[in-house]
Structure formats: C-alpha cells, structure tokens
Design a protein around this motif. Sequence first.
Motif, PDB file in Angstrom:
ATOM      1  N   TRP A 209     -15.030   0.690  -9.193  1.00 50.42           N
ATOM      2  CA  TRP A 209     -15.090   0.161  -7.830  1.00 50.42           C
ATOM      3  C   TRP A 209     -13.652   0.057  -7.311  1.00 50.42           C
ATOM      4  CZ3 TRP A 209     -19.957  -0.058  -6.166  1.00 50.42           C
ATOM      5  CH2 TRP A 209     -20.971  -0.200  -7.094  1.00 50.42           C
ATOM      6  N   PRO A 210     -13.050   1.174  -6.865  1.00 51.53           N
ATOM      7  CA  PRO A 210     -11.609   1.217  -6.605  1.00 51.53           C
ATOM      8  C   PRO A 210     -11.124   0.527  -5.329  1.00 51.53           C
ATOM      9  CG  PRO A 210     -12.604   3.336  -6.136  1.00 51.53           C
ATOM     10  CD  PRO A 210     -13.680   2.483  -6.736  1.00 51.53           C
TER      11      PRO A 210
ATOM     12  N   ASP B 134     -21.696  -3.061  -1.414  1.00 49.68           N
ATOM     13  CA  ASP B 134     -20.910  -2.542  -2.529  1.00 49.68           C
ATOM     14  C   ASP B 134     -19.926  -3.580  -3.031  1.00 49.68           C
ATOM     15  OD1 ASP B 134     -19.024  -2.583  -0.516  1.00 49.68           O
ATOM     16  OD2 ASP B 134     -18.532  -0.464  -0.638  1.00 49.68           O
ATOM     17  N   ARG B 135     -19.127  -3.155  -3.982  1.00 49.21           N
ATOM     18  CA  ARG B 135     -18.121  -4.026  -4.582  1.00 49.21           C
ATOM     19  C   ARG B 135     -16.741  -3.475  -4.271  1.00 49.21           C
ATOM     20  NH1 ARG B 135     -21.155  -6.390  -9.494  1.00 49.21           N
ATOM     21  NH2 ARG B 135     -23.215  -5.586  -9.062  1.00 49.21           N
ATOM     22  N   LYS B 136     -15.805  -4.368  -4.128  1.00 50.22           N
ATOM     23  CA  LYS B 136     -14.407  -3.991  -3.922  1.00 50.22           C
ATOM     24  C   LYS B 136     -13.616  -4.736  -5.001  1.00 50.22           C
ATOM     25  CE  LYS B 136     -14.880  -2.114   0.461  1.00 50.22           C
ATOM     26  NZ  LYS B 136     -15.917  -2.638   1.192  1.00 50.22           N
TER      27      LYS B 136
ATOM     28  N   LEU C 107      -4.648  -9.007  -1.025  1.00 50.48           N
ATOM     29  CA  LEU C 107      -5.511  -8.341  -1.993  1.00 50.48           C
ATOM     30  C   LEU C 107      -6.644  -9.285  -2.383  1.00 50.48           C
ATOM     31  CD1 LEU C 107      -5.709  -5.683  -3.539  1.00 50.48           C
ATOM     32  CD2 LEU C 107      -4.368  -6.726  -5.358  1.00 50.48           C
ATOM     33  N   ALA C 108      -7.854  -8.886  -2.048  1.00 51.82           N
ATOM     34  CA  ALA C 108      -9.019  -9.712  -2.359  1.00 51.82           C
ATOM     35  C   ALA C 108     -10.089  -8.836  -3.000  1.00 51.82           C
ATOM     36  CB  ALA C 108      -9.556 -10.364  -1.092  1.00 51.82           C
ATOM     37  N   TYR C 109     -10.683  -9.348  -4.053  1.00 54.33           N
ATOM     38  CA  TYR C 109     -11.746  -8.647  -4.757  1.00 54.33           C
ATOM     39  C   TYR C 109     -13.062  -9.353  -4.475  1.00 54.33           C
ATOM     40  CZ  TYR C 109      -7.742  -7.057  -7.523  1.00 54.33           C
ATOM     41  OH  TYR C 109      -6.549  -6.548  -7.932  1.00 54.33           O
ATOM     42  N   GLY C 110     -14.152  -8.586  -4.493  1.00 52.14           N
ATOM     43  CA  GLY C 110     -15.441  -9.238  -4.323  1.00 52.14           C
ATOM     44  C   GLY C 110     -16.574  -8.265  -4.170  1.00 52.14           C
ATOM     45  N   ARG C 111     -17.722  -8.842  -3.894  1.00 53.18           N
ATOM     46  CA  ARG C 111     -18.938  -8.073  -3.701  1.00 53.18           C
ATOM     47  C   ARG C 111     -19.505  -8.407  -2.337  1.00 53.18           C
ATOM     48  NH1 ARG C 111     -24.404  -8.402  -7.400  1.00 53.18           N
ATOM     49  NH2 ARG C 111     -25.602  -6.922  -6.157  1.00 53.18           N
TER      50      ARG C 111
ATOM     51  N   ALA D  51     -12.036  -7.898   5.209  1.00 52.98           N
ATOM     52  CA  ALA D  51     -12.253  -6.497   5.550  1.00 52.98           C
ATOM     53  C   ALA D  51     -11.622  -5.585   4.512  1.00 52.98           C
ATOM     54  CB  ALA D  51     -11.673  -6.198   6.929  1.00 52.98           C
ATOM     55  N   ASN D  52     -12.043  -4.336   4.539  1.00 51.66           N
ATOM     56  CA  ASN D  52     -11.474  -3.317   3.679  1.00 51.66           C
ATOM     57  C   ASN D  52      -9.974  -3.209   3.943  1.00 51.66           C
ATOM     58  OD1 ASN D  52     -10.666  -0.608   2.705  1.00 51.66           O
ATOM     59  ND2 ASN D  52     -12.854  -0.405   2.300  1.00 51.66           N
TER      60      ASN D  52
END
Length: 95
Positions: free
Chosen positions: A50-51, A42-44, A34-38, A8-9
């Motif tokens: 993509w902040p 959208d992308r996180k 902290l996780a990054y992805g698409r 989740a965000n």
Amino acid sequence: MYRLEIIANKSVEDDIIEALEQYVPGILYTTVPLAYGRGGNDRKLGTPTWPETNFVMISYIEDASLLTVKAVMKGVKDKFKGEGIKLFCIKAEDL
C-alpha cells in the motif's frame, strides 16, 4: 470559528494549499506531512503493498470563511475525483 481538518492523498497537498491560500487570504494552518491510514476504499500505509500516503492539514477559520473553504475544497475534489480528499469542519471556541 471553525476547526478544519483536511485529510487527503499526499499527491494533492500542493494543490489544496495553493487553492486555500488563493481564495482565503491570510489563512493560517498546520500540516502533518505524512499520515498513514485506511479510508473507505483503500489503505495509505507507505508500504510496498500500500505505497501511497496522506497528509493532514489543520486550520482555524472565522465563520465568514467557511463557505469559501467548502467551495474551494469542492473544486479540488472535482478536479481530483479519485484521490480521497476529506474535509471535516467542527465548531470551535477560542478561549
């Protein structure tokens, strides 16, 4: 037993944790802060373009708690409709 994965965000992390701790007493979990992805829309990536970022929560729960967890997560998703909250449940076995 089920393995839960919540992605989740980052902005709703505290709300999710508080709701689960309130309605699933004694829930144990691990968070990856902290996780990054698409995702689907959208992308996180935590970049200037993509902040936003995500977090991941992993928990193992007894079968009897699954419906409660699903209801709690539905409530959080209804409250934060645009935040991209996903719950995955996988049947798990404790060896």
